[in-house]
Design a protein around this motif. Structure first.
Motif, short mmCIF file in Angstrom:
data_model
loop_
_atom_site.label_atom_id
_atom_site.label_comp_id
_atom_site.label_asym_id
_atom_site.label_seq_id
_atom_site.Cartn_x
_atom_site.Cartn_y
_atom_site.Cartn_z
N LEU A 195 -2.15 3.08 2.24
CA LEU A 195 -2.03 1.69 2.41
C LEU A 195 -2.38 0.74 2.47
N THR A 196 -3.35 1.10 1.23
CA THR A 196 -3.91 0.03 0.56
C THR A 196 -2.57 -0.30 -0.26
N LEU A 201 1.74 -3.63 -2.94
CA LEU A 201 2.80 -3.88 -3.08
C LEU A 201 3.44 -4.98 -2.43
N TYR A 202 3.38 -5.28 -1.41
CA TYR A 202 3.89 -6.22 -0.08
C TYR A 202 3.54 -7.50 -1.00
N ILE A 207 3.96 -12.90 -3.73
CA ILE A 207 3.17 -14.10 -4.65
C ILE A 207 4.48 -13.97 -5.80
N SER A 208 5.10 -13.07 -6.19
CA SER A 208 5.75 -13.10 -6.74
C SER A 208 7.44 -14.14 -6.85
N ALA A 220 -1.41 -6.40 -7.74
CA ALA A 220 -0.57 -4.65 -7.78
C ALA A 220 0.23 -4.52 -9.60
N SER A 221 -0.58 -4.84 -10.73
CA SER A 221 -0.60 -3.82 -11.46
C SER A 221 -0.63 -2.54 -11.43
N PHE A 222 -0.65 -1.43 -12.42
CA PHE A 222 -0.28 0.26 -12.23
C PHE A 222 -2.03 0.20 -11.93
#
Length: 353
Positions: A195-196, A201-202, A207-208, A220-222
């Protein structure tokens, strides 16, 4: 002459797994110490000020201290069990491995379960934070509460059963009881982690799209996904559960590591919060404030047409007027014709008498 004990290879391998697990657990405790100091150093100035969110920072400061105490208790009693098995009771039937499996330490088990509760609680809280201001926020809160209640009940039952004198003496410890408890806890962790990650990712996608590809990577980086989802804890759980189902002695090593991994994962999340890299309520606000830029151009009001250009033409005419009444006076200066000669003439300076 060989000094190898007269034991089977499987038994020696199991004893080595117990000992190596205890050693690596001590290494992880060093990581816990470093992360604790880093979290305290980052949280202390914010906890002392009365800026926005200082109460949360004070709570996290105490939470870090509590995790450090639990991790210290766990590594201390794990070292004691290792000493009892390999030194004090080295002649135990079937060796130290059998002693480790048959011995139950109530402080060790309590520290293990409490650290698991702390990790689960922080993960559920982080999941509710990233889903704040969404339509399913209350569903996430209710579901997380139910899952944590299930972990609380199963962990308490495991502690009560393992801590009874009959179980401690007979050695039925645990592994048959610990396995379903950890399976339930791992299921919760994987579900909350998914869920997190989906929300991160969404958020990165939105934002991108607003600010560019490079701006959404911080959330949302690795590394962010691994830390925010507490993947370290989930991976260590799998490293224990999979060998255990295969009846491999290597599970003894990973079981010991799991106790400290449950402390490392929350500390990493808290450190990201302390340095301002984790998702906060402000992250959602920023996304909502800039969401108007995501609308299609057809939905935006059309700007008014530009005004027609005005051409202005300006003309200058030169007019020379002569006035014969004005006569040039005789001056001691050279005329215009002799200006060049005057400029080239030597100049002398002297004091007037």
């Amino acid at each position: 002459m060989s000094y190898r004990p007269d034991e089977s290879n499987a038994l020696i391998y199991a004893e080595g797994a117990w000992l190596q697990g205890a050693i690596v657990t001590g290494v992880l405790y060093g990581v816990v110490i470093v992360l604790t100091v880093m979290c305290w150093r980052s949280l202390w100035p914010r906890a002392q000020s009365h800026a926005t969110g200082y109460k949360t920072n004070r709570f996290l400061f105490g939470y870090v201290a509590f995790l450090f105490v639990v991790g210290t208790i766990y590594v201390a009693f794990n070292a004691q069990i290792t000493q009892l098995g390999f030194i004090d009771n080295r002649l135990y039937p079937d060796g130290p491995s059998a002693f480790e499996e048959a011995t139950s330490s109530p402080p060790l088990n309590t520290a293990f379960v409490v650290s698991d509760w702390c990790a689960d609680l922080l993960m559920i809280w982080r999941c509710t934070v990233v889903y704040r201001d969404t339509g399913i926020y209350f569903i996430i809160v209710g579901l997380g509460s139910l899952l944590f209640l299930g972990t609380l009940v199963t962990g308490t039952l495991w502690l009560v059963i393992v801590s009874t004198p009959v179980q401690s003496a007979s050695g039925w410890m645990s592994f048959s009881l610990l396995f379903p408890y950890l399976c339930f806890s791992l299921t919760i962790n994987i579900f909350i982690s998914l869920l997190t990650v989906i929300r991160l990712l969404y958020h990165r996608h939105r934002i991108s799209k607003v600010l560019g590809l490079g701006h959404g990577a911080i959330y949302a980086s690795f590394a962010a996904i691994v830390i925010e989802s507490a993947a370290i804890y989930s991976i260590c759980s799998l490293l224990y559960l999979i060998p255990y189902t295969l009846n491999s002695p290597i599970s003894y090593a990973f079981m010991q590591l799991l106790g400290e991994a449950q402390v490392v994962a929350p500390l990493l999340i808290i450190y990201r919060i302390a340095v301002g890299k984790a998702w906060t309520n402000r992250s959602t606000t920023l996304m909502e404030e800039n969401s108007i830029q995501l609308r299609r151009p057809l939905d935006l009001p059309k700007p008014p047409p530009p005004p027609a250009p005005v051409n202005v033409e300006i003309s200058f005419h030169q007019e020379i007027a002569r006035d014969e009444s004005i006569r040039a006076s005789k001056l001691p200066y050279p005329s215009l014709e002799s200006t060049e000669d005057y400029a080239n003439a030597p100049v002398t300076f002297g004091r007037a008498i």
